[in-house]
Design a protein around this motif. Structure first.
Motif, PDB file in Angstrom:
ATOM      1  N   THR A  79      31.570  17.529   2.026  1.00  0.00           N
ATOM      2  CA  THR A  79      32.868  17.227   2.607  1.00  0.00           C
ATOM      3  C   THR A  79      32.717  17.126   4.119  1.00  0.00           C
ATOM      4  OG1 THR A  79      33.341  19.602   2.617  1.00  0.00           O
ATOM      5  CG2 THR A  79      34.271  18.317   0.812  1.00  0.00           C
ATOM      6  N   ASP A  80      33.556  16.328   4.720  1.00  0.00           N
ATOM      7  CA  ASP A  80      33.544  16.164   6.173  1.00  0.00           C
ATOM      8  C   ASP A  80      34.445  17.233   6.787  1.00  0.00           C
ATOM      9  OD1 ASP A  80      33.036  15.184   8.654  1.00  0.00           O
ATOM     10  OD2 ASP A  80      34.303  13.396   8.463  1.00  0.00           O
ATOM     11  N   CYS A  81      34.105  18.490   6.495  1.00  0.00           N
ATOM     12  CA  CYS A  81      34.948  19.607   6.919  1.00  0.00           C
ATOM     13  C   CYS A  81      34.562  20.046   8.325  1.00  0.00           C
ATOM     14  CB  CYS A  81      34.815  20.771   5.925  1.00  0.00           C
ATOM     15  SG  CYS A  81      33.144  21.473   5.824  1.00  0.00           S
ATOM     16  N   PRO A  82      35.453  20.743   8.998  1.00  0.00           N
ATOM     17  CA  PRO A  82      35.105  21.258  10.329  1.00  0.00           C
ATOM     18  C   PRO A  82      34.056  22.362  10.202  1.00  0.00           C
ATOM     19  CG  PRO A  82      37.492  21.306   9.929  1.00  0.00           C
ATOM     20  CD  PRO A  82      36.841  21.079   8.623  1.00  0.00           C
ATOM     21  N   TYR A  83      32.877  22.287  10.922  1.00  0.00           N
ATOM     22  CA  TYR A  83      32.494  21.140  11.717  1.00  0.00           C
ATOM     23  C   TYR A  83      31.047  20.760  11.446  1.00  0.00           C
ATOM     24  CZ  TYR A  83      36.642  21.849  14.595  1.00  0.00           C
ATOM     25  OH  TYR A  83      37.927  21.974  15.035  1.00  0.00           O
ATOM     26  N   GLY A  84      30.275  21.697  10.870  1.00  0.00           N
ATOM     27  CA  GLY A  84      28.835  21.550  10.816  1.00  0.00           C
ATOM     28  C   GLY A  84      28.270  20.378  10.045  1.00  0.00           C
ATOM     29  N   PRO A  85      28.796  20.059   8.862  1.00  0.00           N
ATOM     30  CA  PRO A  85      28.152  19.018   8.052  1.00  0.00           C
ATOM     31  C   PRO A  85      27.992  17.678   8.760  1.00  0.00           C
ATOM     32  CG  PRO A  85      29.652  20.276   6.687  1.00  0.00           C
ATOM     33  CD  PRO A  85      29.842  20.766   8.090  1.00  0.00           C
ATOM     34  N   ARG A  86      28.983  17.250   9.524  1.00  0.00           N
ATOM     35  CA  ARG A  86      28.876  15.953  10.205  1.00  0.00           C
ATOM     36  C   ARG A  86      27.699  15.941  11.184  1.00  0.00           C
ATOM     37  NH1 ARG A  86      31.273  11.161  11.274  1.00  0.00           N
ATOM     38  NH2 ARG A  86      32.710  11.525   9.545  1.00  0.00           N
ATOM     39  N   GLU A  87      27.513  17.054  11.902  1.00  0.00           N
ATOM     40  CA  GLU A  87      26.402  17.114  12.842  1.00  0.00           C
ATOM     41  C   GLU A  87      25.066  17.186  12.120  1.00  0.00           C
ATOM     42  OE1 GLU A  87      26.931  19.909  16.093  1.00  0.00           O
ATOM     43  OE2 GLU A  87      29.099  19.807  15.811  1.00  0.00           O
ATOM     44  N   ILE A  88      24.986  18.018  11.081  1.00  0.00           N
ATOM     45  CA  ILE A  88      23.731  18.176  10.340  1.00  0.00           C
ATOM     46  C   ILE A  88      23.328  16.864   9.677  1.00  0.00           C
ATOM     47  CG2 ILE A  88      22.678  19.311   8.344  1.00  0.00           C
ATOM     48  CD1 ILE A  88      24.439  21.769   9.050  1.00  0.00           C
ATOM     49  N   LEU A  89      24.292  16.141   9.138  1.00  0.00           N
ATOM     50  CA  LEU A  89      24.004  14.896   8.417  1.00  0.00           C
ATOM     51  C   LEU A  89      24.025  13.677   9.328  1.00  0.00           C
ATOM     52  CD1 LEU A  89      25.972  15.502   5.083  1.00  0.00           C
ATOM     53  CD2 LEU A  89      23.560  15.896   5.592  1.00  0.00           C
ATOM     54  N   ASP A  90      24.009  13.902  10.642  1.00  0.00           N
ATOM     55  CA  ASP A  90      23.922  12.818  11.621  1.00  0.00           C
ATOM     56  C   ASP A  90      24.994  11.763  11.355  1.00  0.00           C
ATOM     57  OD1 ASP A  90      23.035  11.342  13.770  1.00  0.00           O
ATOM     58  OD2 ASP A  90      21.338  10.436  12.711  1.00  0.00           O
ATOM     59  N   GLN A  91      26.225  12.229  11.328  1.00  0.00           N
ATOM     60  CA  GLN A  91      27.406  11.360  11.165  1.00  0.00           C
ATOM     61  C   GLN A  91      27.416  10.619   9.828  1.00  0.00           C
ATOM     62  OE1 GLN A  91      29.370  12.000  13.860  1.00  0.00           O
ATOM     63  NE2 GLN A  91      27.578  13.176  14.509  1.00  0.00           N
ATOM     64  N   GLY A  92      26.714  11.159   8.821  1.00  0.00           N
ATOM     65  CA  GLY A  92      26.687  10.543   7.499  1.00  0.00           C
ATOM     66  C   GLY A  92      25.429   9.740   7.211  1.00  0.00           C
ATOM     67  N   ARG A  93      24.530   9.620   8.180  1.00  0.00           N
ATOM     68  CA  ARG A  93      23.301   8.859   7.968  1.00  0.00           C
ATOM     69  C   ARG A  93      22.388   9.517   6.945  1.00  0.00           C
ATOM     70  NH1 ARG A  93      18.054   8.839   9.918  1.00  0.00           N
ATOM     71  NH2 ARG A  93      18.469  10.705  11.185  1.00  0.00           N
ATOM     72  N   LEU A  94      22.404  10.859   6.900  1.00  0.00           N
ATOM     73  CA  LEU A  94      21.493  11.593   6.025  1.00  0.00           C
ATOM     74  C   LEU A  94      22.134  12.013   4.710  1.00  0.00           C
ATOM     75  CD1 LEU A  94      19.869  13.846   8.771  1.00  0.00           C
ATOM     76  CD2 LEU A  94      18.907  11.792   7.724  1.00  0.00           C
ATOM     77  N   GLY A  95      23.414  11.751   4.546  1.00  0.00           N
ATOM     78  CA  GLY A  95      24.113  12.114   3.317  1.00  0.00           C
ATOM     79  C   GLY A  95      25.581  11.776   3.447  1.00  0.00           C
ATOM     80  N   ALA A  96      26.197  11.452   2.333  1.00  0.00           N
ATOM     81  CA  ALA A  96      27.599  11.021   2.371  1.00  0.00           C
ATOM     82  C   ALA A  96      28.516  12.151   2.810  1.00  0.00           C
ATOM     83  CB  ALA A  96      28.020  10.515   0.994  1.00  0.00           C
ATOM     84  N   LEU A  97      29.531  11.796   3.600  1.00  0.00           N
ATOM     85  CA  LEU A  97      30.590  12.711   4.013  1.00  0.00           C
ATOM     86  C   LEU A  97      31.902  12.214   3.415  1.00  0.00           C
ATOM     87  CD1 LEU A  97      29.528  12.940   7.752  1.00  0.00           C
ATOM     88  CD2 LEU A  97      29.552  14.881   6.169  1.00  0.00           C
ATOM     89  N   VAL A  98      32.613  13.103   2.735  1.00  0.00           N
ATOM     90  CA  VAL A  98      33.861  12.702   2.072  1.00  0.00           C
ATOM     91  C   VAL A  98      34.996  13.595   2.555  1.00  0.00           C
ATOM     92  CG1 VAL A  98      32.584  11.919   0.053  1.00  0.00           C
ATOM     93  CG2 VAL A  98      33.523  14.222   0.077  1.00  0.00           C
ATOM     94  N   PRO A  99      36.242  13.119   2.463  1.00  0.00           N
ATOM     95  CA  PRO A  99      37.372  13.946   2.908  1.00  0.00           C
ATOM     96  C   PRO A  99      37.484  15.238   2.102  1.00  0.00           C
ATOM     97  CG  PRO A  99      38.037  11.645   2.650  1.00  0.00           C
ATOM     98  CD  PRO A  99      36.668  11.766   2.059  1.00  0.00           C
ATOM     99  N   VAL A 100      37.912  16.290   2.759  1.00  0.00           N
ATOM    100  CA  VAL A 100      38.088  17.589   2.099  1.00  0.00           C
ATOM    101  C   VAL A 100      39.114  17.470   0.976  1.00  0.00           C
ATOM    102  CG1 VAL A 100      38.891  19.956   2.422  1.00  0.00           C
ATOM    103  CG2 VAL A 100      37.474  18.869   4.178  1.00  0.00           C
ATOM    104  N   GLY A 101      38.748  17.976  -0.212  1.00  0.00           N
ATOM    105  CA  GLY A 101      39.664  18.006  -1.338  1.00  0.00           C
ATOM    106  C   GLY A 101      39.894  16.667  -2.026  1.00  0.00           C
ATOM    107  N   HIS A 102      39.165  15.629  -1.643  1.00  0.00           N
ATOM    108  CA  HIS A 102      39.358  14.290  -2.218  1.00  0.00           C
ATOM    109  C   HIS A 102      38.431  14.139  -3.424  1.00  0.00           C
ATOM    110  CE1 HIS A 102      39.996  10.040  -2.679  1.00  0.00           C
ATOM    111  NE2 HIS A 102      40.691   9.937  -1.553  1.00  0.00           N
ATOM    112  N   VAL A 103      38.971  14.384  -4.609  1.00  0.00           N
ATOM    113  CA  VAL A 103      38.165  14.447  -5.829  1.00  0.00           C
ATOM    114  C   VAL A 103      37.495  13.118  -6.137  1.00  0.00           C
ATOM    115  CG1 VAL A 103      38.297  14.763  -8.338  1.00  0.00           C
ATOM    116  CG2 VAL A 103      39.497  16.349  -6.812  1.00  0.00           C
ATOM    117  N   ARG A 104      38.243  12.033  -6.043  1.00  0.00           N
ATOM    118  CA  ARG A 104      37.670  10.733  -6.391  1.00  0.00           C
ATOM    119  C   ARG A 104      36.546  10.348  -5.429  1.00  0.00           C
ATOM    120  NH1 ARG A 104      40.918   5.011  -7.441  1.00  0.00           N
ATOM    121  NH2 ARG A 104      39.049   3.728  -7.780  1.00  0.00           N
ATOM    122  N   ALA A 105      36.752  10.565  -4.128  1.00  0.00           N
ATOM    123  CA  ALA A 105      35.717  10.230  -3.148  1.00  0.00           C
ATOM    124  C   ALA A 105      34.464  11.065  -3.375  1.00  0.00           C
ATOM    125  CB  ALA A 105      36.255  10.435  -1.737  1.00  0.00           C
TER     126      ALA A 105
END
Length: 383
Positions: free
Chosen positions: A316-342
């Motif tokens: 999930t693209d939750c605050p705040y660490g995953p976006r930085e660790i995954l280099d803005q999504g380059r290293l793994g998908a980031l999805v909205p928090v709680g968005h089951v379909r995504a």
């Protein structure tokens, strides 16, 4: 500074449990001694009953806090154990222990008024986001938390260690503390012990090489903030389209509720909840995907650990660490928090088209133990 006057670093964790903080604390101690620093680690009994302490390098001086010691005596007792003939760097592992650290400094200076003592705090979660998520309706509690996490409280501290840029910015907004005292550091997550554990044999039948069905894993305490409920719903959606299995590693208050949810969704035969694993890395290294479904995170260690093992990740693209660790999504998908379909779509994509494992391992390099320990040493004015 001469060798005799080199600073002594004391890592303080009076409630030593079995979570990510404890593992990071041990890795940090080992990383700092590998860089040539003198490190003490002081721990008391928690749920973990000494988890990871057997991995401390021999140069680390471990001091156990007596279980019989009452809280009112703790600061005085600690201050009497510490050498007073050299500069001290005292660091609290958890925010709940920061007031005790302040009391320790007061007691220590009462005994040795001329002793140079500096306090530091580890900051792993976004305080402002946590306040908004956990206490949105309780203004009295929010006021109490704000008074505690204020600039006046942190005036006692020489520095605050934030494990990602988002947590750092969040803390500065929350506390009003001078930004120059809030340092960006990397968690020392990856070491040889993790790689060794990852090579151990796995007993789980789903993770054998000939099992044939891809396994998705999630690891963490079963609490609302981890939002395994959304992950289960996303997995059920995924299961309508393809074969897969889900292993949820950890314990917590939500476990029975999650088991009931899996049953209601009709996927309980493909979901396993084995509880706490002393070594989850052997299993993780054999999984086809690691998912972080949290509502908030500082720097989720398991995300970094999976990358270091070459395992694809979705978060999930939750605050705040995953976006930085995954280099803005380059290293793994980031999805909205709680968005089951995504989340279900991202898991499907990762299983069908996994990224190159070498790219993931490269992305985890800043979190290698000794590399990351240097960021802490610099923040504590040791480098």
């Amino acid at each position: 500074m001469s060798a005799e006057m080199s600073p002594l670093i004391l890592l303080f964790n009076p409630n030593h449990d079995d979570g990510g903080v404890e593992r990071i604390l041990v890795n940090l101690a080992n990383g700092l001694v590998a860089l040539g620093h003198d490190v003490w680690m002081m721990t008391g009994q928690g749920r973990g009953k000494g988890a990871y302490l057997d991995q401390l390098a021999q140069p680390v001086h471990h001091v156990g806090i007596p279980a019989s010691l009452v809280e009112m005596q703790l600061a005085q007792w600690v201050s009497e154990q510490i050498p007073h003939d050299r500069p001290l760097r005292l660091m609290a592992a958890k925010d709940s222990d920061e007031p005790v650290l302040v009391d320790i400094k007061r007691c220590f200076l009462a005994l040795y008024p001329e002793a140079p003592v500096s306090l530091y705090a580890m900051l792993g979660t976004p305080l402002l986001v946590r306040e908004q998520q956990e206490y949105p309706l309780s203004w009295r509690w929010r006021a109490l938390v704000r008074r505690y996490a204020s600039a006046s409280h942190y005036a006692h501290f020489a520095g605050i260690m934030a494990i990602c840029e988002g947590v750092r910015d969040d803390f500065i907004r929350f506390s009003g503390m001078d930004a120059s005292k809030v340092h960006l550091v990397h968690n020392p997550v990856i070491d040889d012990a993790l790689r060794l554990e990852a090579r151990q044999p796995v007993q789980h039948p789903w993770l054998h090489p000939d099992a044939g069905i891809p396994v998705i894993m999630a690891i963490g305490r079963m609490s609302k903030v981890k939002d395994f409920s959304s992950l289960l719903a996303a997995f059920a959606r995924l299961r309508t389209l393809r074969q897969a299995r889900l292993v949820l590693v950890g314990d917590g208050r939500q476990k029975k509720r999650l088991a009931y949810q899996a049953q209601k969704l009709g996927v309980s035969d493909d979901v396993d909840m084995p509880g706490f694993m002393p070594n989850p890395y052997a299993s993780l290294s054999k999984a086809q995907l690691l998912v972080v479904s949290s509502r908030r995170e500082g720097g989720p260690n398991v995300l970094i650990e999976a990358m270091a093992l070459g395992v694809p990740v979705v978060s999930t693209d939750c605050p705040y660490g995953p976006r930085e660790i995954l280099d803005q999504g380059r290293l793994g998908a980031l999805v909205p928090v709680g968005h089951v379909r995504a989340l279900a779509d991202a898991m499907m994509q990762a299983l069908d088209s996994p990224p190159d494992s070498s790219m993931l391992k490269q992305g985890a390099l800043p979190y290698e133990r000794d590399t990351a320990a240097r960021t802490w040493a610099k923040a504590m004015d040791l480098a």
